[in-house]
Structure formats: structure tokens, C-alpha cells
Design a protein around this motif. Structure first.
Motif, PDB file in Angstrom:
ATOM      1  N   MET A 193      42.116  49.384  32.239  1.00 14.26           N
ATOM      2  CA  MET A 193      43.182  48.751  33.010  1.00 14.26           C
ATOM      3  C   MET A 193      42.665  47.516  33.739  1.00 14.26           C
ATOM      4  SD  MET A 193      44.913  52.207  34.615  1.00 14.26           S
ATOM      5  CE  MET A 193      46.048  51.299  35.686  1.00 14.26           C
ATOM      6  N   ALA A 194      41.340  47.410  33.853  1.00 11.33           N
ATOM      7  CA  ALA A 194      40.716  46.269  34.521  1.00 11.33           C
ATOM      8  C   ALA A 194      39.369  46.004  33.866  1.00 11.33           C
ATOM      9  CB  ALA A 194      40.542  46.544  36.012  1.00 11.33           C
ATOM     10  N   LYS A 195      38.911  44.761  33.947  1.00  8.80           N
ATOM     11  CA  LYS A 195      37.634  44.393  33.342  1.00  8.80           C
ATOM     12  C   LYS A 195      36.493  44.399  34.344  1.00  8.80           C
ATOM     13  CE  LYS A 195      39.527  41.557  29.590  1.00  8.80           C
ATOM     14  NZ  LYS A 195      39.511  40.213  28.944  1.00  8.80           N
ATOM     15  N   THR A 196      36.802  44.183  35.623  1.00  9.63           N
ATOM     16  CA  THR A 196      35.774  44.126  36.653  1.00  9.63           C
ATOM     17  C   THR A 196      36.225  44.907  37.876  1.00  9.63           C
ATOM     18  OG1 THR A 196      36.675  42.133  37.713  1.00  9.63           O
ATOM     19  CG2 THR A 196      35.100  41.814  35.892  1.00  9.63           C
ATOM     20  N   PRO A 197      35.288  45.329  38.730  1.00  9.77           N
ATOM     21  CA  PRO A 197      35.677  46.012  39.970  1.00  9.77           C
ATOM     22  C   PRO A 197      36.611  45.169  40.841  1.00  9.77           C
ATOM     23  CG  PRO A 197      33.354  46.369  39.545  1.00  9.77           C
ATOM     24  CD  PRO A 197      33.824  45.363  38.529  1.00  9.77           C
ATOM     25  N   ALA A 198      36.368  43.864  40.888  1.00 10.24           N
ATOM     26  CA  ALA A 198      37.191  42.998  41.727  1.00 10.24           C
ATOM     27  C   ALA A 198      38.628  42.916  41.237  1.00 10.24           C
ATOM     28  CB  ALA A 198      36.583  41.599  41.784  1.00 10.24           C
ATOM     29  N   SER A 199      38.857  43.137  39.951  1.00 15.22           N
ATOM     30  CA  SER A 199      40.213  43.062  39.405  1.00 15.22           C
ATOM     31  C   SER A 199      40.859  44.445  39.273  1.00 15.22           C
ATOM     32  CB  SER A 199      40.197  42.377  38.033  1.00 15.22           C
ATOM     33  OG  SER A 199      39.447  43.130  37.091  1.00 15.22           O
ATOM     34  N   SER A 200      40.199  45.467  39.802  1.00 15.93           N
ATOM     35  CA  SER A 200      40.742  46.829  39.751  1.00 15.93           C
ATOM     36  C   SER A 200      41.757  47.009  40.872  1.00 15.93           C
ATOM     37  CB  SER A 200      39.614  47.865  39.890  1.00 15.93           C
ATOM     38  OG  SER A 200      38.706  47.768  38.826  1.00 15.93           O
ATOM     39  N   ASN A 201      43.003  46.686  40.578  1.00 14.71           N
ATOM     40  CA  ASN A 201      44.041  46.741  41.598  1.00 14.71           C
ATOM     41  C   ASN A 201      44.292  48.158  42.075  1.00 14.71           C
ATOM     42  OD1 ASN A 201      44.465  43.954  41.409  1.00 14.71           O
ATOM     43  ND2 ASN A 201      45.918  44.205  39.737  1.00 14.71           N
ATOM     44  N   TYR A 202      44.701  48.264  43.323  1.00 18.70           N
ATOM     45  CA  TYR A 202      45.053  49.540  43.943  1.00 18.70           C
ATOM     46  C   TYR A 202      43.894  50.530  43.914  1.00 18.70           C
ATOM     47  CZ  TYR A 202      49.555  47.318  43.342  1.00 18.70           C
ATOM     48  OH  TYR A 202      50.572  46.409  43.367  1.00 18.70           O
ATOM     49  N   THR A 203      42.721  50.019  44.257  1.00 19.36           N
ATOM     50  CA  THR A 203      41.542  50.865  44.417  1.00 19.36           C
ATOM     51  C   THR A 203      40.854  50.506  45.726  1.00 19.36           C
ATOM     52  OG1 THR A 203      40.006  49.342  43.307  1.00 19.36           O
ATOM     53  CG2 THR A 203      41.145  50.966  41.921  1.00 19.36           C
ATOM     54  N   SER A 204      40.145  51.459  46.276  1.00 17.16           N
ATOM     55  CA  SER A 204      39.370  51.198  47.487  1.00 17.16           C
ATOM     56  C   SER A 204      38.257  50.200  47.209  1.00 17.16           C
ATOM     57  CB  SER A 204      38.779  52.505  48.017  1.00 17.16           C
ATOM     58  OG  SER A 204      38.109  53.210  46.988  1.00 17.16           O
ATOM     59  N   LEU A 205      37.747  50.200  45.983  1.00 14.66           N
ATOM     60  CA  LEU A 205      36.663  49.285  45.632  1.00 14.66           C
ATOM     61  C   LEU A 205      37.112  47.841  45.761  1.00 14.66           C
ATOM     62  CD1 LEU A 205      33.776  49.026  44.625  1.00 14.66           C
ATOM     63  CD2 LEU A 205      34.632  49.143  42.283  1.00 14.66           C
ATOM     64  N   GLN A 206      38.314  47.549  45.313  1.00 17.25           N
ATOM     65  CA  GLN A 206      38.818  46.187  45.435  1.00 17.25           C
ATOM     66  C   GLN A 206      38.958  45.783  46.904  1.00 17.25           C
ATOM     67  OE1 GLN A 206      43.033  45.043  44.583  1.00 17.25           O
ATOM     68  NE2 GLN A 206      42.136  43.821  42.916  1.00 17.25           N
ATOM     69  N   LEU A 207      39.429  46.717  47.745  1.00 16.12           N
ATOM     70  CA  LEU A 207      39.533  46.428  49.181  1.00 16.12           C
ATOM     71  C   LEU A 207      38.164  46.140  49.777  1.00 16.12           C
ATOM     72  CD1 LEU A 207      42.098  48.909  50.806  1.00 16.12           C
ATOM     73  CD2 LEU A 207      42.432  46.535  50.129  1.00 16.12           C
ATOM     74  N   ARG A 208      37.169  46.923  49.388  1.00 12.51           N
ATOM     75  CA  ARG A 208      35.821  46.718  49.932  1.00 12.51           C
ATOM     76  C   ARG A 208      35.243  45.373  49.495  1.00 12.51           C
ATOM     77  NH1 ARG A 208      34.169  51.272  52.478  1.00 12.51           N
ATOM     78  NH2 ARG A 208      34.883  53.311  51.706  1.00 12.51           N
ATOM     79  N   ILE A 209      35.486  44.994  48.248  1.00 11.85           N
ATOM     80  CA  ILE A 209      34.961  43.721  47.747  1.00 11.85           C
ATOM     81  C   ILE A 209      35.606  42.547  48.475  1.00 11.85           C
ATOM     82  CG2 ILE A 209      34.871  42.209  45.727  1.00 11.85           C
ATOM     83  CD1 ILE A 209      34.568  44.735  44.011  1.00 11.85           C
ATOM     84  N   LYS A 210      36.927  42.596  48.629  1.00  8.12           N
ATOM     85  CA  LYS A 210      37.631  41.520  49.323  1.00  8.12           C
ATOM     86  C   LYS A 210      37.144  41.382  50.766  1.00  8.12           C
ATOM     87  CE  LYS A 210      41.972  41.558  46.674  1.00  8.12           C
ATOM     88  NZ  LYS A 210      43.435  41.808  46.735  1.00  8.12           N
ATOM     89  N   ALA A 211      36.941  42.502  51.441  1.00  7.39           N
ATOM     90  CA  ALA A 211      36.469  42.457  52.825  1.00  7.39           C
ATOM     91  C   ALA A 211      35.021  41.979  52.889  1.00  7.39           C
ATOM     92  CB  ALA A 211      36.598  43.836  53.461  1.00  7.39           C
TER      93      ALA A 211
END
Length: 325
Positions: A193-211
Motif C-alpha cells: 500500500m506504500a513504498k516507504t515509511p514516510a508514505s505509509s498513510n494513517y500509521t504512527s510511523l508516518q506521524l513520527r517521521i513528520k515530527a
């Protein structure tokens, strides 16, 4: 036969639990439904907003989550210490953010005088609310029920939206917690559904990366606090930078579906946990298949079974993946 939730929770052993809810009747949380041609991506936003909002009311923190097409994963931390330090008024106020309460608790919250004969009843209600506010069953109920009502209203139907029970498993040590978090957060990558952690929408990982790009951590997620020290605030006792590097390299290996090597720099956490790289890849790729009950080393599993008076350690064979020998 499903076990009562009370026989699966042992705060004496761990405050961490992995929970999973799955929908029924071929319902969708997101993506395109081939049967109807409808797109349901917006429902993932419902889930994410609701779960993060609940952390403001409950003494429960989210360590990791992923909202998938027909199920969701959560790694929860039960903060019993915080629940026990709340004043009676604070407990009632927290409860009222999710439920109306009773006429008696409404009067108490407004600061009105409580009649003497009602004090005992009020104390009982407050004790009940305090217990529920650190109960994962009540957390999941407050998450799933409103989503089910919204989805049924949108689909113009009635009946069950979620399976009758959410699944939960105790995570008994640091290795189990980190492996489960990585498994949960890399779900979209494994599912393509995503190619990278940063593009994994609706996941805690994406929130952590953005922050992390802003030099911060998400305020509604259990934080990483570095190496554990005395009198340190609650949190995950590893470096956020080390964790993100490890998950990123793990994700690349899983995405390319081929054997890979985790670099020495990204393997800092694995060295501390004494988990071989090959075991780590197997854990993050197949955690859900390997473990169907409590997760931890053989010693931790033994202690957990003793505290809950379980005579047999049904899942001890898989403990090998969390230790070097």
C-alpha cells in the motif's frame, strides 16, 4: 474458545499490549471496494482521529498503529500510575469526555454539593471510571463503536461492522514491544500500500517521521526517551533516531522481497536486544503468524503464565526468535 480478557491482562508483567480489530461482511475501512466501486479511504481518517483523541481521555498511550483496508493494529501502553494519581474530579472529567455519566457525576463535576447519603455511590462510580479509563477493552469499545455507527449510517445498513472481539496479546519485554511496533508500522509496506515509511498513510510511523523532521515527537504518541535511566519520564527506552533508521532499512528489505543486510549503524537496537538480524526480519515480516498469544522470552512467558495461573505455555516454541540461544 476465546479467553476472557481478564485472563490475558497482567500489568504485573507488562503494560504493553498489541490489539487488532477486523471488519466483517466484506466491509471496507479504506481503498476501493470491487463489489460496489466505492472508495472508502476517508474512513481511515475517522479511525486515526478517533484513536488519537481517546488518548486525551484514557490513561492509555499509543505506541504504534496502522489502519489497513479491513483491519487495524494498535500497540497500547497502559499507564496505571497516571490513572492512580488523578484526583476524583479529574477522573470524572476524563470520563465525561467520552460518556455523559450520571446526574450525580454531573453535579460533582460542576462543583455542586453532594448529599451525604450519595457520597458512597459517587465514590463507587469514580472507582469504576478510574478502572475503565485504564482498561484496553473500554478503550477499544470507545474506538470501535462510533466508527461502526458512522460506517453503518454511510452504508445505510445495520448489523455488525467489526468482528465481535478484538484480539489482544501481551508484549512481555523490550524485544517483543519493538518487534511488534515495527511489524505494525510496516504493515502498509508489506501489503504494498506504500513504498516507504514516510508514505505509509494513517500509521504512527508516518506521524513520527513528520515530527522528527521538525526536531520533535508527536504529542499523542508514547515518546521515545533514549536509553532508560532512573527517574526518567514514561516512554520507549530507545533512541527515536535509531528506531527510525532500523525500521527504514527493514522496510527496504521487506519491500524488495529479498534477503538484505541491516547496516551496523541501524542495528544498534538489535545489538542491545541481542536479536540476530535474520530473526529480526522474520519477526517483522511474520509477527502475526508466529505469535497468537503472549510474546516474550521463555522466562518472561513463564512468569506471565504463573501470574495468570495458566498451567500450560502454549506459545513457548516461538520464543526462540527473541533470543540468541
Amino acid at each position: 474458545m476465546p479467553r476472557p480478557r481478564s485472563t490475558q491482562i497482567s500489568l504485573e508483567d507488562t503494560p504493553y499490549y498489541h490489539c487488532c480489530s477486523r471488519v466483517v461482511r466484506h466491509a471496507h475501512l479504506c481503498g476501493n471496494d470491487k463489489n460496489t466501486g466505492k472508495n472508502y479511504d476517508h474512513r481511515r481518517a475517522w479511525i486515526e482521529a478517533r484513536m488519537l483523541k481517546l488518548t486525551e481521555a484514557f490513561a492509555i498511550d499509543i505506541a504504534a498503529y496502522a489502519v489497513m483496508s479491513n483491519h487495524l493494529h494498535l500497540v497500547l501502553y497502559i499507564d496505571l500510575d497516571t490513572a492512580n494519581t488523578w484526583s476524583d474530579r479529574k477522573v470524572v472529567e476524563q470520563w465525561h469526555t467520552c460518556f455523559k455519566g450520571t446526574e450525580l457525576t454531573q453535579k460533582f463535576a460542576k462543583g455542586e454539593v453532594i448529599d451525604g447519603h450519595q457520597v458512597a455511590k459517587l465514590k463507587h462510580l469514580i472507582a469504576t471510571y478510574r478502572s475503565r479509563l485504564c482498561d484496553i477493552s473500554w478503550f477499544m469499545r470507545c474506538l470501535n463503536e462510533p466508527i461502526a455507527r458512522q460506517a453503518n449510517h454511510e452504508d445505510n445498513c445495520t448489523g455488525h461492522f467489526w468482528e465481535g472481539r478484538f484480539k489482544s496479546q501481551a508484549l512481555l519485554d523490550e524485544a517483543a514491544v519493538l518487534a511488534c511496533m515495527a511489524y505494525v508500522e510496516l504493515n502498509p509496506i508489506r501489503a504494498k500500500m506504500a513504498k516507504t515509511p514516510a508514505s505509509s498513510n494513517y500509521t504512527s510511523l508516518q506521524l513520527r517521521i513528520k515530527a522528527a523532521l521538525k526536531g520533535a515527537q508527536p504529542i499523542r504518541l508514547l515518546p521515545f526517551i533514549g536509553n532508560e535511566q532512573t527517574h526518567q519520564p514514561k516512554g520507549i527506552s530507545f533512541s527515536l533516531k535509531d528506531y527510525l533508521e532500523l525500521v527504514d532499512e527493514t522496510g527496504r528489505i521487506l519491500r524488495d522481497d529479498k534477503r538484505g543486510v541491516i547496516s551496523a549503524n541501524a542495528a544498534k537496537i538489535l545489538i542491545r536486544l541481542n536479536i540476530p538480524c535474520d530473526n529480526w526480519i522474520k519477526l517483522t515480516a511474520n509477527f502475526g503468524k508466529l505469535f497468537h498469544g503472549p510474546v516474550g522470552t521463555l522466562q518472561e512467558l513463564t512468569n506471565y503464565c504463573e501470574h495468570l495461573e495458566k498451567r500450560r505455555r502454549h506459545f513457548s516454541q516461538c520464543c526462540q526468535y527473541l533470543q540468541t540461544s
